[in-house]
Motif scaffolding. Structure first.
Motif, PDB file in Angstrom:
ATOM      1  N   ALA A  11      79.267  68.485 -27.539  1.00  0.00           N
ATOM      2  CA  ALA A  11      80.342  68.786 -28.481  1.00  0.00           C
ATOM      3  C   ALA A  11      80.649  70.273 -28.367  1.00  0.00           C
ATOM      4  O   ALA A  11      79.739  71.091 -28.231  1.00  0.00           O
ATOM      5  N   LEU A  18      79.217  75.875 -27.630  1.00  0.00           N
ATOM      6  CA  LEU A  18      78.278  74.786 -27.920  1.00  0.00           C
ATOM      7  C   LEU A  18      77.546  74.987 -29.228  1.00  0.00           C
ATOM      8  O   LEU A  18      76.902  74.077 -29.735  1.00  0.00           O
ATOM      9  N   ASP A  19      77.558  76.226 -29.696  1.00  0.00           N
ATOM     10  CA  ASP A  19      76.725  76.600 -30.842  1.00  0.00           C
ATOM     11  C   ASP A  19      77.220  77.980 -31.276  1.00  0.00           C
ATOM     12  O   ASP A  19      78.021  78.605 -30.584  1.00  0.00           O
ATOM     13  N   GLY A  52      65.883  75.201 -23.301  1.00  0.00           N
ATOM     14  CA  GLY A  52      66.634  76.077 -24.201  1.00  0.00           C
ATOM     15  C   GLY A  52      67.067  75.343 -25.457  1.00  0.00           C
ATOM     16  O   GLY A  52      67.042  75.899 -26.564  1.00  0.00           O
ATOM     17  N   THR A  53      67.444  74.083 -25.299  1.00  0.00           N
ATOM     18  CA  THR A  53      67.881  73.282 -26.445  1.00  0.00           C
ATOM     19  C   THR A  53      66.691  72.949 -27.337  1.00  0.00           C
ATOM     20  O   THR A  53      66.806  72.958 -28.568  1.00  0.00           O
ATOM     21  N   ARG A  55      64.073  74.804 -27.714  1.00  0.00           N
ATOM     22  CA  ARG A  55      63.734  76.051 -28.427  1.00  0.00           C
ATOM     23  C   ARG A  55      64.756  76.358 -29.530  1.00  0.00           C
ATOM     24  O   ARG A  55      64.393  76.752 -30.634  1.00  0.00           O
ATOM     25  N   ASP A  57      67.181  74.297 -31.001  1.00  0.00           N
ATOM     26  CA  ASP A  57      67.567  73.283 -32.006  1.00  0.00           C
ATOM     27  C   ASP A  57      66.396  72.473 -32.543  1.00  0.00           C
ATOM     28  O   ASP A  57      66.548  71.778 -33.542  1.00  0.00           O
ATOM     29  N   SER A  87      62.131  72.266 -17.794  1.00  0.00           N
ATOM     30  CA  SER A  87      61.767  73.676 -17.991  1.00  0.00           C
ATOM     31  C   SER A  87      61.245  74.237 -16.680  1.00  0.00           C
ATOM     32  O   SER A  87      60.501  73.563 -15.970  1.00  0.00           O
ATOM     33  N   GLY A  88      61.642  75.455 -16.357  1.00  0.00           N
ATOM     34  CA  GLY A  88      61.050  76.109 -15.201  1.00  0.00           C
ATOM     35  C   GLY A  88      59.723  76.742 -15.569  1.00  0.00           C
ATOM     36  O   GLY A  88      58.736  76.635 -14.841  1.00  0.00           O
ATOM     37  N   SER A  89      59.689  77.357 -16.739  1.00  0.00           N
ATOM     38  CA  SER A  89      58.521  78.150 -17.163  1.00  0.00           C
ATOM     39  C   SER A  89      57.382  77.296 -17.704  1.00  0.00           C
ATOM     40  O   SER A  89      56.229  77.718 -17.684  1.00  0.00           O
ATOM     41  N   GLU A 154      71.877  65.572 -22.965  1.00  0.00           N
ATOM     42  CA  GLU A 154      72.418  66.152 -24.202  1.00  0.00           C
ATOM     43  C   GLU A 154      72.329  67.675 -24.201  1.00  0.00           C
ATOM     44  O   GLU A 154      72.123  68.291 -25.251  1.00  0.00           O
ATOM     45  N   GLY A 156      71.303  71.767 -22.700  1.00  0.00           N
ATOM     46  CA  GLY A 156      72.445  72.572 -23.119  1.00  0.00           C
ATOM     47  C   GLY A 156      73.321  72.947 -21.942  1.00  0.00           C
ATOM     48  O   GLY A 156      73.382  72.260 -20.921  1.00  0.00           O
ATOM     49  N   LEU A 158      73.242  75.263 -19.635  1.00  0.00           N
ATOM     50  CA  LEU A 158      72.684  75.525 -18.301  1.00  0.00           C
ATOM     51  C   LEU A 158      72.444  74.222 -17.543  1.00  0.00           C
ATOM     52  O   LEU A 158      72.676  74.137 -16.341  1.00  0.00           O
ATOM     53  N   GLN A 162      74.667  72.844 -14.131  1.00  0.00           N
ATOM     54  CA  GLN A 162      74.060  72.495 -12.836  1.00  0.00           C
ATOM     55  C   GLN A 162      74.409  71.072 -12.408  1.00  0.00           C
ATOM     56  O   GLN A 162      74.696  70.818 -11.243  1.00  0.00           O
TER      57      GLN A 162
HETATM   58  N1  LIG Z   1      76.963  71.225 -28.926  1.00  0.00           N
HETATM   59  C1  LIG Z   1      76.190  70.471 -28.198  1.00  0.00           C
HETATM   60  O1  LIG Z   1      76.517  69.357 -27.856  1.00  0.00           O
HETATM   61  C2  LIG Z   1      74.865  71.031 -27.738  1.00  0.00           C
HETATM   62  C3  LIG Z   1      73.976  70.204 -27.045  1.00  0.00           C
HETATM   63  C4  LIG Z   1      72.788  70.759 -26.593  1.00  0.00           C
HETATM   64  C5  LIG Z   1      72.536  72.097 -26.778  1.00  0.00           C
HETATM   65  N2  LIG Z   1      73.429  72.870 -27.435  1.00  0.00           N
HETATM   66  C6  LIG Z   1      73.199  74.306 -27.601  1.00  0.00           C
HETATM   67  O2  LIG Z   1      72.964  74.855 -26.328  1.00  0.00           O
HETATM   68  C7  LIG Z   1      72.103  75.971 -26.466  1.00  0.00           C
HETATM   69  C8  LIG Z   1      70.989  75.859 -25.433  1.00  0.00           C
HETATM   70  O3  LIG Z   1      71.579  75.820 -24.150  1.00  0.00           O
HETATM   71  P1  LIG Z   1      70.996  76.661 -22.972  1.00  0.00           P
HETATM   72  O4  LIG Z   1      72.001  76.603 -21.878  1.00  0.00           O
HETATM   73  O5  LIG Z   1      70.549  77.956 -23.490  1.00  0.00           O
HETATM   74  O6  LIG Z   1      69.664  75.859 -22.610  1.00  0.00           O
HETATM   75  P2  LIG Z   1      69.363  74.467 -21.917  1.00  0.00           P
HETATM   76  O7  LIG Z   1      70.416  74.136 -20.925  1.00  0.00           O
HETATM   77  O8  LIG Z   1      69.048  73.467 -22.961  1.00  0.00           O
HETATM   78  O9  LIG Z   1      67.984  74.799 -21.217  1.00  0.00           O
HETATM   79  C9  LIG Z   1      67.902  75.806 -20.255  1.00  0.00           C
HETATM   80  C10 LIG Z   1      66.475  75.848 -19.789  1.00  0.00           C
HETATM   81  O10 LIG Z   1      66.176  74.684 -19.019  1.00  0.00           O
HETATM   82  C11 LIG Z   1      65.324  75.035 -17.940  1.00  0.00           C
HETATM   83  N3  LIG Z   1      66.084  74.884 -16.716  1.00  0.00           N
HETATM   84  C12 LIG Z   1      67.363  74.496 -16.571  1.00  0.00           C
HETATM   85  N4  LIG Z   1      67.698  74.430 -15.273  1.00  0.00           N
HETATM   86  C13 LIG Z   1      66.622  74.807 -14.571  1.00  0.00           C
HETATM   87  C14 LIG Z   1      66.337  74.956 -13.176  1.00  0.00           C
HETATM   88  N5  LIG Z   1      67.247  74.692 -12.260  1.00  0.00           N
HETATM   89  N6  LIG Z   1      65.105  75.369 -12.812  1.00  0.00           N
HETATM   90  C15 LIG Z   1      64.160  75.614 -13.747  1.00  0.00           C
HETATM   91  N7  LIG Z   1      64.376  75.522 -15.078  1.00  0.00           N
HETATM   92  C16 LIG Z   1      65.587  75.099 -15.492  1.00  0.00           C
HETATM   93  C17 LIG Z   1      64.938  76.499 -18.164  1.00  0.00           C
HETATM   94  O11 LIG Z   1      63.794  76.434 -18.980  1.00  0.00           O
HETATM   95  P3  LIG Z   1      62.686  77.603 -19.056  1.00  0.00           P
HETATM   96  O12 LIG Z   1      63.359  78.746 -19.730  1.00  0.00           O
HETATM   97  O13 LIG Z   1      61.588  77.006 -19.850  1.00  0.00           O
HETATM   98  O14 LIG Z   1      62.284  77.912 -17.652  1.00  0.00           O
HETATM   99  C18 LIG Z   1      66.162  77.014 -18.900  1.00  0.00           C
HETATM  100  O15 LIG Z   1      65.916  78.175 -19.641  1.00  0.00           O
HETATM  101  C19 LIG Z   1      71.587  75.974 -27.877  1.00  0.00           C
HETATM  102  O16 LIG Z   1      72.289  76.946 -28.602  1.00  0.00           O
HETATM  103  C20 LIG Z   1      71.971  74.595 -28.377  1.00  0.00           C
HETATM  104  O17 LIG Z   1      72.273  74.591 -29.749  1.00  0.00           O
HETATM  105  C21 LIG Z   1      74.576  72.366 -27.928  1.00  0.00           C
END
Ligand SMILES: NC(=O)c1ccc[n+]([C@@H]2O[C@H](COP(=O)([O-])OP(=O)(O)OC[C@H]3O[C@@H](n4cnc5c(N)ncnc54)[C@H](OP(=O)(O)O)[C@@H]3O)[C@@H](O)[C@H]2O)c1
Ligand SMILES: [Zn+2]
Length: 377
Positions: A11, A18-19, A52-53, A55, A57, A87-89, A154, A156, A158, A162
């Motif tokens: 959304a 996204l947020d 990231g999601t 952490r 949400d 998660s990578g980490s 669902e 986030g 990142l 990809q």
């Molecule tokens: N509105 C909506 O529908 C919705 C839905 C979901 C989330 N959100 C929002 O999105 C935000 C979070 O999104 P985000 O982009 O920061 O995080 P994310 O996409 O949820 O997660 C990113 C994390 O995933 C891991 N990752 C992703 N690709 C990787 C790869 N190729 N290799 C290794 N690790 C990988 C890493 O984890 P590590 O850091 O552990 O290595 C990276 O930091 C929040 O604010 C949330 O509220 C909104």
């Protein structure tokens, strides 16, 4: 190899976020849309989110409706879809709700991340995918080892970025919420990246309360031997065209589609179309293209059956017609059997001419279906 069908769900605000940057999760959808999401969850085998999601949400990612859970059990499925974290980490809070609600959980991570996750004692099956996280390997593992046929992602941003840029998303379910975030530091749905192809195909729009759901399908062919989600769509279309051929006891029923690199369909055809008793599918489709069209050089031909290397009915076989048109990528479902031509090797002709041939065997049965009377199998 059976990759799951990958459905991205998100959304966004009117200004595309996204947020917000506050500590609480911003609620973009309303009750009607949360119920729709619950229904989509109930229809999948697994739900995936990024670290990231988890952490930001601390989500549960459950099927909330008891009726939907009961229906899943009646169908012989677990009450809750498998929950998948990426998660990578490996640095995740072991107390997060993700690990302590719903059914089974799996964490896909790097070799390094797996060590960290195990040390933290995360309540999940930890699967290291190597020094880097490889999305194709992840999907392959989910499909073959976990039996996941339908995967909902669902977020986030990142993660979504990809999967879209690597051509791995089959569908995007995007909800537009009637509010603004207005903070440039807030997370966006799609970040910078090398996006393949041009316009996506809009397959549905639906108001849900005060938000609008838009469903899109990516259309861009893969590159080289690497198949994209849209390759599956286009090959399925070629197989559907094969089923429309006038029946014949002496020739195969085949469908073909020519698609530009940006996902624009240039032409389609099928065997014996337009009253021509000997025309082949690829030949019919290519005849509809403009030989001067520069897009042919980057195009893919999808053919339910491997293009022919030799034929009795016309002097130039389809493999040669494809090369002569400048096309250098062919996706097919089924290698030509010896029914009419012994040792036919259209793929060899294409490869010798510098083209890449990709076979997606999961479509072989569909490609064979209108030809059973010829192959006996
Ligand atoms: N509105 C909506 O529908 C919705 C839905 C979901 C989330 N959100 C929002 O999105 C935000 C979070 O999104 P985000 O982009 O920061 O995080 P994310 O996409 O949820 O997660 C990113 C994390 O995933 C891991 N990752 C992703 N690709 C990787 C790869 N190729 N290799 C290794 N690790 C990988 C890493 O984890 P590590 O850091 O552990 O290595 C990276 O930091 C929040 O604010 C949330 O509220 C909104
Ligand atoms: Zn042919």
């Amino acid at each position: 190899m059976h990759r799951p069908y990958v459905l991205l769900s998100a959304a966004v605000s009117l200004d595309g976020y996204l947020d917000d940057t506050g500590p609480e999760r911003l609620l973009l959808s309303g009750p009607a849309d949360f119920d729709r999401v619950d229904e989509v969850r109930a229809g999948v085998d697994a739900i995936l989110v990024g670290a990231g999601t988890i952490r930001a949400d601390n989500p549960r990612l459950l099927v909330n409706s008891p009726e939907r859970r009961a229906a899943r059990i009646r169908e012989g499925r677990p009450a809750y879809p498998l929950k998948v974290a990426v998660s990578g980490s490996g640095d995740l809070d072991p107390a997060a709700r993700f690990w302590h609600t719903g059914g089974e959980k799996v964490l896909y991570t790097t070799d390094r991340g797996a060590g960290r996750a195990r040390a933290l004692g995360l309540a999940a099956d930890v699967v290291p995918l190597g020094p880097e996280l490889d999305w194709r390997r992840l999907l392959e593992h989910l499909g073959t080892v976990r039996g996941v046929r339908r995967l909902m992602v669902e977020g986030g941003g990142l993660i979504h970025t990809q999967l879209i840029t690597q051509g791995l998303a089959d569908e995007l379910q995007l909800v537009l919420a009637p509010l603004f975030v207005g903070d440039p530091d807030a997370p966006r749905l799609f970040g910078p990246g090398s996006y393949q192809g041009g316009r996506l195909r809009l397959v549905e729009t639906r108001p849900v309360g005060d938000v609008v759901l838009m469903r899109y399908e990516p259309t861009a062919p893969g590159t080289g031997t690497v198949a994209s989600a849209a390759d599956h769509h286009w090959l399925a279309l070629a197989c559907a065209l094969a089923a429309e051929c006038p029946p014949s006891g002496t020739a195969f029923s085949v469908g073909a589609v020519v698609v530009a690199a940006d996902g624009t369909e240039l032409a389609r055809g099928h065997s014996r179309e337009g009253g021509d008793p000997v025309v082949h599918a690829e030949e019919a489709a290519l005849a509809r293209t403009d030989p001067a069209d520069p897009r042919l050089a980057g195009a893919t031909v999808y053919s339910s059956l491997e293009p022919c290397a030799r034929r009795a009915s016309r002097p130039v076989p389809c493999a040669r017609l494809i090369l002569d048109a400048g096309v250098r990528r062919v996706v097919t479902a089924w290698r030509e059997p010896d029914t009419f031509v012994a040792g036919a090797d259209g793929s060899g002709v294409l490869r010798d001419g510098g083209a890449t041939v990709v076979v997606l065997p999961e479509y072989e049965e569909r490609a064979k279906a209108p030809n059973r009377h010829l192959t006996g199998g």
